[in-house]
Design an enzyme around this catalytic site. Structure first.
Site, PDB file in Angstrom:
ATOM      1  N   ASP A 136       0.832  -1.134   0.020  1.00 35.73           N
ATOM      2  CA  ASP A 136       0.032  -0.226   0.121  1.00 35.73           C
ATOM      3  C   ASP A 136       0.734   1.361   0.022  1.00 35.73           C
ATOM      4  O   ASP A 136       0.346   2.385  -0.385  1.00 35.73           O
ATOM      5  CB  ASP A 136      -0.932  -0.024   1.189  1.00 35.73           C
ATOM      6  N   MET A 137       1.952   1.155   0.471  1.00 33.80           N
ATOM      7  CA  MET A 137       2.773   2.217   0.609  1.00 33.80           C
ATOM      8  C   MET A 137       3.969   2.522  -0.579  1.00 33.80           C
ATOM      9  O   MET A 137       4.185   3.735  -0.898  1.00 33.80           O
ATOM     10  CB  MET A 137       3.576   2.383   1.989  1.00 33.80           C
TER      11      MET A 137
END
Length: 414
Positions: free
Chosen positions: A184-185
Site C-alpha cells: 500500500d505504501m
C-alpha cells in the site's frame, strides 16, 4: 520553510476517486507538492477509511463506536491539504457533474477494484472523451485485466503473492508479513512518479495518457532486485533474518541493553571491527579475511561479533565503532522513539496533527520527506469534513447557483 514560497504543482488539478490507503497516500503526496486535490466521495459516507478507528470527537480520542461529529484519525492524516466534495457517481446527474469536473482537471486518480471504474462509466476511455489531455492514474492490485479477478487487493494478500513474506524473517521460519503495509505504501510512490512523468510529457506533446501501477508488480520488482534465484542455486536460504551474509559483517547484534546494527563489509571497516573485539587474527585467516570466503562462514563471524556486543551497552558499541573507528553502527530504535525525534519533526518527515477534539494530545502523522530549496512541499492544511468543498467547487468552479446546489443535495446527488 517559508509558507510564501510557491509549490511545485500549483495549477495542477486532481480529481481524487481513491479510497483506503494506497491511492489516498498518493494523492496526499500530490497535495503536499501543491496540486489542488479534490476528493470525490460518496454522499452516504465517503471513503471507507472514514470509519477506521480510533476516532476523534467531543470525547477526545477513542476506539469505541463512531458517533456523530467524530472523525477518523486515519482521515485526519491522509486527507490533509485536500478538498472534499460529495457526488453520487451512479446517478445520471452525478455522472454529468463529474464529467464537467473532468474538463477542468489535469489528473483523474483512482484505485477502484477491477471493473468498477467501467461500471461507473468513469474509466479512462470515457474520461478521455471528455478531456483528451487528461492524465488518468490507476493503482490496481494485480493489473487490469487481472489474472485473479475475484481476489481483492488487500496489502497482506499482495505481500503473500509477491514472495516478500518468504524472504522476511529468520531462516527456516514461517512466512512473515512485512511490519508495515509495504504494498500500500510503495505503489503510490511509483504511480506519483508516473503522474509527474506524464505531466512533463504532456507539456511537450499536449497529449494525455493512462498511468497504471500494479501493487504486485511493484513488490515483485523489488524482490527481483536481490537475485534470489542465483543465491538459492548457490545454496543460500531465501530468508536472511537480521543478517545479510553476502555483505558479512552486516546485521543486527544483541547488546546488554538492546541491539545495534553494524555494517563492516569493507576491508577498512572489517579491520576496525575485529581490532576492537580483539580478533585481528581473522585478518590472516583465508576463511574470513576477504568478502567472498567470509560469506560462506558468516555464521561464525556473526557469532564472534555478537559474543562481544552482548558484553557491552549500545552506547558503548556506537561510541567505539562509529565515533572512534568510523564503522557504520546504530542503536535499534523503537517506533515511538522515531515518532518523537525532534530532528525528524524539524525536517517535516513526521508531524503532529491538530484537532479541537484532541486537546493537548497531538498524535504523529506522516510528513512529506521531500525537501526542496525553493518550494513549499509540506502538509499545512487540515483534512476537510465530508463535502466541505461542495460550494467552492460546484458553485465556484462549475458556476452552479445556490438553488441548483440545494436541488442536487435534496436529490442525494451531492
Amino acid at each position: 520553510m517559508s509558507s510564501s514560497l510557491s509549490r511545485p504543482l500549483e495549477g495542477v488539478r486532481v480529481l481524487d476517486l481513491t479510497v483506503a490507503l494506497s491511492g489516498p497516500y498518493g494523492s496526499l503526496l500530490l497535495a503536499g507538492l501543491g496540486a489542488e486535490v479534490i476528493r470525490v466521495e460518496s454522499p452516504d459516507g465517503g471513503d471507507i477509511a472514514r470509519t477506521n478507528p480510533p476516532f476523534v470527537g467531543d470525547e477526545g480520542m477513542h476506539f469505541g463506536a463512531m458517533k456523530p461529529g467524530d472523525v477518523s484519525l486515519t482521515t485526519l492524516n491522509r486527507a490533509r491539504n485536500k478538498k472534499s466534495v460529495t457526488l453520487d457517481l451512479k446517478s445520471k446527474k452525478g455522472h454529468e457533474l463529474f464529467m464537467r469536473l473532468v474538463k477542468e482537471a489535469d489528473v483523474v486518480f483512482e484505485n477502484f477494484s477491477e471493473g468498477t471504474a467501467a461500471k461507473l462509466k468513469v474509466d479512462y476511455a470515457r474520461v478521455r472523451e471528455a478531456n483528451p489531455k487528461i492524465i488518468y492514474a490507476s493503482i490496481k492490485a494485480f493489473g487490469e485485466p487481472s489474472d485473479r479477478p475475484q481476489l481483492k487487493g488487500m496489502d497482506i494478500i499482495v505481500q503473500a503473492l509477491s514472495g516478500i513474506m518468504e524472504v522476511t524473517g529468520e531462516p527456516g521460519g514461517a512466512p512473515t508479513r512485512w511490519g508495515l503495509p509495504i504494498a500500500d505504501m510503495v505503489s503510490p510512490l511509483f504511480v506519483v512518479n508516473g503522474i509527474l512523468a506524464a505531466l512533463i510529457q504532456r507539456g511537450r506533446t499536449g497529449e494525455g495518457q493512462a498511468v497504471t501501477v500494479s501493487m504486485l508488480d511493484c513488490l515483485a520488482s523489488m524482490v527481483a532486485g536481490e537475485n534470489f534465484d542465483v543465491m538459492t542455486q548457490a545454496g543460500y536460504p531465501l530468508k536472511s533474518g537480521n543478517f545479510q551474509d553476502r555483505l558479512c559483517p552486516f546485521g543486527v547484534y544483541a547488546a546488554k541493553d538492546g541491539a545495534v546494527a553494524i555494517v563492516a563489509f569493507s576491508p577498512e571497516w572489517f579491520r576496525s571491527l575485529v581490532g576492537w573485539i580483539g580478533r585481528t587474527d581473522l585478518l590472516e585467516d583465508a576463511r574470513y579475511a576477504t568478502r567472498g570466503p567470509r560469506m560462506k562462514h558468516a555464521k561464525e563471524v556473526n557469532a564472534l561479533i555478537e559474543a562481544w556486543t552482548r558484553e557491552h551497552t549500545t552506547e558503548e558499541i556506537v561510541r567505539e565503532l562509529l565515533d572512534k573507528r568510523g564503522v557504520p553502527c546504530a542503536r535499534v530504535r523503537s517506533p515511538l522513539e522515531v515518532l518523537d525525534d525532534p530532528v525528524l519533526h524539524e525536517r517535516g518527515a513526521v508531524m503532529r496533527i491538530a484537532h479541537p477534539g484532541l486537546g493537548d494530545a497531538r498524535p504523529t502523522a506522516m510528513g512529506n520527506p521531500i525537501r526542496m530549496s525553493n518550494a513549499n512541499v509540506q502538509f499545512d492544511r487540515p483534512a476537510p469534513n465530508l463535502g466541505e468543498s461542495n460550494e467552492q467547487i460546484y458553485g465556484g468552479l462549475l458556476k452552479l447557483s445556490a438553488e441548483e446546489l440545494r436541488q442536487l443535495k435534496s436529490e442525494g446527488v451531492i
